[in-house]
Design an enzyme around this catalytic site. Sequence first.
Site, PDB file in Angstrom:
ATOM      1  N   ASP A  43      99.358 -26.782  10.377  1.00 42.35           N
ATOM      2  CA  ASP A  43      99.755 -26.042  11.584  1.00 42.35           C
ATOM      3  C   ASP A  43     100.731 -26.866  12.426  1.00 42.35           C
ATOM      4  OD1 ASP A  43      97.923 -27.894  12.417  1.00 42.35           O
ATOM      5  OD2 ASP A  43      96.654 -26.494  13.534  1.00 42.35           O
ATOM      6  N   ASP A  82      96.498 -24.694   6.551  1.00 39.81           N
ATOM      7  CA  ASP A  82      95.688 -24.842   7.766  1.00 39.81           C
ATOM      8  C   ASP A  82      95.241 -23.495   8.311  1.00 39.81           C
ATOM      9  OD1 ASP A  82      94.902 -27.284   8.812  1.00 39.81           O
ATOM     10  OD2 ASP A  82      96.914 -27.758   9.541  1.00 39.81           O
ATOM     11  N   GLU A 113      89.702 -27.615  11.227  1.00 40.88           N
ATOM     12  CA  GLU A 113      89.471 -28.802  12.052  1.00 40.88           C
ATOM     13  C   GLU A 113      88.062 -28.817  12.631  1.00 40.88           C
ATOM     14  OE1 GLU A 113      92.445 -29.353  15.077  1.00 40.88           O
ATOM     15  OE2 GLU A 113      94.089 -29.408  13.619  1.00 40.88           O
ATOM     16  N   GLU A 180      92.033 -38.309  10.767  1.00 43.98           N
ATOM     17  CA  GLU A 180      93.286 -38.536  11.506  1.00 43.98           C
ATOM     18  C   GLU A 180      93.062 -39.471  12.692  1.00 43.98           C
ATOM     19  OE1 GLU A 180      95.522 -35.001  12.443  1.00 43.98           O
ATOM     20  OE2 GLU A 180      96.951 -36.116  13.684  1.00 43.98           O
TER      21      GLU A 180
HETATM   22  O1  KIV Z   1      98.995 -29.933  10.516  1.00 38.41           O
HETATM   23  C1  KIV Z   1      99.120 -31.000   9.914  1.00 38.41           C
HETATM   24  O2  KIV Z   1     100.243 -31.405   9.534  1.00 38.41           O
HETATM   25  C2  KIV Z   1      97.948 -31.795   9.662  1.00 38.41           C
HETATM   26  C3  KIV Z   1      98.139 -33.183   9.148  1.00 38.41           C
HETATM   27  C4  KIV Z   1      98.668 -34.061  10.209  1.00 38.41           C
HETATM   28  C5  KIV Z   1      96.903 -33.729   8.546  1.00 38.41           C
HETATM   29  O3  KIV Z   1      96.867 -31.335   9.877  1.00 38.41           O
END
Ligand code: KIV
Length: 262
Positions: A43, A82, A113, A180
Amino acid sequence: MKNITDLIRMKERKELISFITCYDYWSAKIISETDIDAILVGDSVSMVMHGYETTINADINMLELHVKAVRRGAKNKFIVADMPFLAHKKGKKNTMNNVDRLMKAGANAIKIEGAEGQLDIIEYIIKSGVPVMGHLGLTPQSINIFGGYKVQAREEEEMNKLLNSAIALQQAGCFSIVLELVPASIAKKITEKLNIPTIGIGAGPDTSGQVLVLQDMLGLNKEFKPKFLREYLNGFELIKQAIDNYNSDIKSKKFPSEKESY
Ligand code: KIV
């Protein structure tokens, strides 16, 4: 194309796993010819490709569009998409419609998440046949709770909480977890404790693999230079120079030449 079993076996064999983000067709075509193990359509697309300040502006339409483009460019790569902000928070039916859209767009798995408050829905999605990747530490969709992009879990209590969340995600059936912006020591501990692979970004060298945002590792983002980032190209300057060369060739009548004309 790799699958979730391959990724779990790679961890067992202590082979490191490489992920990279990708949001568009032509980058996907380049990645499809590399040895990268897997692609994340994150995302972060809302910030990197659309210029928003956070990932909160990403929605299911945006993710679906970019997953489709990436799949068209990289038919041979495992793609994780995501679940955007609140896409799994508005009831089971709405959640499953959103999951359906990402999978039909070409994803092989989705990423969600956090752990607390969503273990049930994660388990439900997995039991419906969709692999789920977890994401702990700094979870950018909760930026308004964190109050900034800061390293998480520096204190022992938070580290224990992070470890317990990782165990809970594994128990819920996640096939992997992104860690992260967390201290390397806790990322190592979690990686050793879990059977499933951890994929780090700003989480030190001892996770089962790494992920970086494509545009960041290509040096295209002049404003973003965090400690964890390694740039493999001075992409911004190289592209800018190429465009300036094109401009001056037009203005000096060097382009097009006779050879480039019909
Ligand atoms: O959205 C994204 O790029 C991510 C990465 C930073 C793991 O979730």
